[in-house]
Design a protein around this motif. Structure first.
Motif, short mmCIF file in Angstrom:
data_model
loop_
_atom_site.label_atom_id
_atom_site.label_comp_id
_atom_site.label_asym_id
_atom_site.label_seq_id
_atom_site.Cartn_x
_atom_site.Cartn_y
_atom_site.Cartn_z
N PHE A 1 28.60 48.07 98.76
CA PHE A 1 29.01 46.93 98.00
C PHE A 1 29.95 46.15 98.77
O PHE A 1 30.00 44.73 98.91
CB PHE A 1 29.65 47.23 96.87
CG PHE A 1 30.18 46.22 95.72
CD1 PHE A 1 29.27 45.49 94.76
CD2 PHE A 1 31.39 45.55 95.65
CE1 PHE A 1 29.68 44.57 94.22
CE2 PHE A 1 31.75 44.70 94.99
CZ PHE A 1 30.99 44.08 94.09
N ASN A 2 30.98 47.02 99.57
CA ASN A 2 32.00 46.16 100.06
C ASN A 2 31.69 45.61 101.50
O ASN A 2 32.27 44.79 102.05
CB ASN A 2 33.05 47.31 100.36
CG ASN A 2 34.10 47.59 99.31
OD1 ASN A 2 34.00 46.96 98.48
ND2 ASN A 2 34.85 48.72 99.40
N TYR A 3 30.58 46.47 102.20
CA TYR A 3 30.18 45.77 103.41
C TYR A 3 28.81 45.35 103.44
O TYR A 3 28.12 45.33 104.46
CB TYR A 3 30.46 46.96 104.50
CG TYR A 3 31.65 47.58 104.31
CD1 TYR A 3 32.61 47.02 105.14
CD2 TYR A 3 32.00 48.94 103.91
CE1 TYR A 3 34.07 47.66 104.87
CE2 TYR A 3 33.33 49.32 103.74
CZ TYR A 3 34.21 48.80 104.43
OH TYR A 3 35.63 49.45 104.26
N ALA A 4 28.28 44.90 102.60
CA ALA A 4 27.05 44.18 102.26
C ALA A 4 26.79 43.36 103.27
O ALA A 4 25.59 43.18 104.25
CB ALA A 4 26.90 43.66 100.92
N GLU A 5 27.69 42.39 103.54
CA GLU A 5 27.22 41.27 104.64
C GLU A 5 27.20 41.55 106.06
O GLU A 5 26.35 41.27 106.84
CB GLU A 5 28.44 40.23 104.51
CG GLU A 5 27.73 39.01 105.14
CD GLU A 5 28.79 37.62 104.65
OE1 GLU A 5 28.92 36.98 105.58
OE2 GLU A 5 29.46 37.76 103.75
N LYS B 1 22.95 32.99 109.26
CA LYS B 1 24.03 33.10 108.21
C LYS B 1 23.86 33.01 107.08
O LYS B 1 24.14 33.73 106.13
CB LYS B 1 25.20 32.45 108.98
CG LYS B 1 25.71 32.37 110.17
CD LYS B 1 26.60 33.88 110.36
CE LYS B 1 27.02 34.05 111.65
NZ LYS B 1 27.89 35.46 111.69
N GLN B 2 22.91 31.92 106.52
CA GLN B 2 22.42 31.57 105.21
C GLN B 2 21.74 32.76 104.61
O GLN B 2 22.12 33.22 103.49
CB GLN B 2 22.09 30.24 105.19
CG GLN B 2 21.83 29.97 103.66
CD GLN B 2 21.12 28.57 103.44
OE1 GLN B 2 20.80 27.78 104.45
NE2 GLN B 2 20.68 28.10 102.11
N SER B 3 20.95 33.35 105.65
CA SER B 3 19.92 34.23 104.82
C SER B 3 21.01 35.62 104.71
O SER B 3 20.69 36.30 103.77
CB SER B 3 18.87 34.58 106.06
OG SER B 3 18.04 33.37 106.13
N VAL B 4 21.60 35.95 105.72
CA VAL B 4 22.58 37.13 105.42
C VAL B 4 23.39 36.91 104.21
O VAL B 4 23.43 38.06 103.52
CB VAL B 4 23.52 37.06 106.89
CG1 VAL B 4 24.76 38.02 106.54
CG2 VAL B 4 22.74 37.42 108.14
N ILE C 1 23.82 43.26 110.60
CA ILE C 1 23.48 44.37 111.44
C ILE C 1 22.16 44.51 111.84
O ILE C 1 21.56 44.59 112.74
CB ILE C 1 24.30 45.38 111.58
CG1 ILE C 1 25.71 45.51 111.83
CG2 ILE C 1 23.80 46.77 112.39
CD1 ILE C 1 26.23 45.33 113.39
N LEU C 2 21.56 44.68 110.38
CA LEU C 2 20.03 45.08 110.24
C LEU C 2 19.21 43.83 110.68
O LEU C 2 18.11 44.03 111.28
CB LEU C 2 19.70 45.70 108.97
CG LEU C 2 20.53 47.03 108.51
CD1 LEU C 2 20.06 47.43 107.22
CD2 LEU C 2 20.01 48.02 109.72
N PHE C 3 19.28 42.64 109.95
CA PHE C 3 18.42 41.70 110.06
C PHE C 3 18.87 40.39 110.77
O PHE C 3 17.81 39.58 111.18
CB PHE C 3 18.12 41.36 108.39
CG PHE C 3 17.51 42.66 107.80
CD1 PHE C 3 16.56 43.28 108.21
CD2 PHE C 3 18.60 42.87 106.57
CE1 PHE C 3 16.07 44.38 107.62
CE2 PHE C 3 18.08 43.99 105.80
CZ PHE C 3 16.83 44.75 106.25
N GLU C 4 20.14 40.13 111.08
CA GLU C 4 20.41 38.91 111.70
C GLU C 4 19.88 38.45 112.88
O GLU C 4 20.73 38.96 114.10
CB GLU C 4 22.12 38.67 111.70
CG GLU C 4 22.55 36.97 111.79
CD GLU C 4 23.85 36.80 111.79
OE1 GLU C 4 24.30 35.75 111.97
OE2 GLU C 4 24.62 37.72 111.50
#
Length: 255
Positions: A87-91, A105-108, A96-99
């Protein structure tokens, strides 16, 4: 049945997501669900696979209740800190995994918002999966059917309301609400049994880790080094569990 139910509901979420004019929302549900499901796949299903054959051989109800309470304590012990981290570090996690490439950025941002809501599904989904096996052993078949039907009903109703009022928040949190509502109604007794000293110690340890991390951030400004921040949070969590002597942790250390 428990695993099949969540897969059906996730597919339904993707169908309902089309009603919102948000590009990438369907894909964000898929990505965030896979991330949320990792701790369940790694920890919960492996533990349940080992425990279930043992549970089926137990005839004494008190012994089965004891195993059930220990199992639920273990679920909270593992899944509560995972919930806080996701929850806290979702972004940060999604980045890290997908960007990369078209995943910008918008997808993240969109996927991270979905991961936050899915993180609140971790404990209810784990609790539900454990309860299905317990009531199966107890031959309380009706609870399996009632709970599944309730989750489906609540989920569909909440999604329809969310679409009617264009509420993305209600849509995103419909599954956690559906699972929690079903658990409170159908598994109320088991839920109350799970409130034991070890659960209270786990909550205290999580709250302490959050507070300590916030204080360190305030004075040292390490918020740019999120991996270090997460490591500090996990370290404080386990130190606190050791200091207040969580039964599960003590057993693990002795073995």
């Amino acid at each position: 049945m428990g695993f099949g139910l969540i897969e059906i509901l996730i597919s339904a979420q993707k169908i309902f997501a089309v009603s919102f004019d948000i590009e990438g929302l369907v894909s964000s549900i898929n990505y965030s669900y896979k991330v949320m499901n990792l701790p369940i796949s790694i920890f919960l299903f492996s533990v349940l696979s080992v425990l279930f054959p043992t549970m089926t051989k137990i005839k004494d109800q008190k012994e089965l209740d004891k195993i059930a309470i220990n199992l639920l304590s273990a679920i909270f012990f593992v899944m509560l800190p995972f919930t806080v981290i996701l929850f806290n570090y979702a972004e940060f996690i999604i980045s890290i995994l997908f960007e990369r490439g078209e995943f910008g950025k918008q997808s993240v941002s969109i996927t991270a918002s979905q991961l936050k809501s899915f993180s609140l599904l971790l404990i209810p989904l784990s609790f539900f999966a454990a309860q299905l096996r317990i009531v199966f052993v107890q031959r309380k078949w009706s609870k399996i059917y009632y709970s599944g039907l309730m989750i489906i009903t609540f989920s569909i109703v909440l999604n329809l309301i969310a679409i009617q009022y264009s509420s993305l928040i209600l849509f995103s949190y419909s599954l956690p609400i559906a699972y929690i509502s079903s658990i409170v109604i159908v598994f109320k007794k088991s839920l109350l049994l799970s409130i034991n000293p070890d659960l209270i110690k786990t909550v205290i340890a999580v709250l302490t880790s959050i507070i300590v991390t916030m204080l360190i951030n305030t004075f040292l400004q390490i918020n740019q080094l999120i991996i270090i921040e997460i490591c500090i949070m996990i370290g404080v969590y386990f130190i606190m569990q050791y200091l207040i002597k969580n039964t599960l942790l003590m057993k693990i250390l002795r073995r």
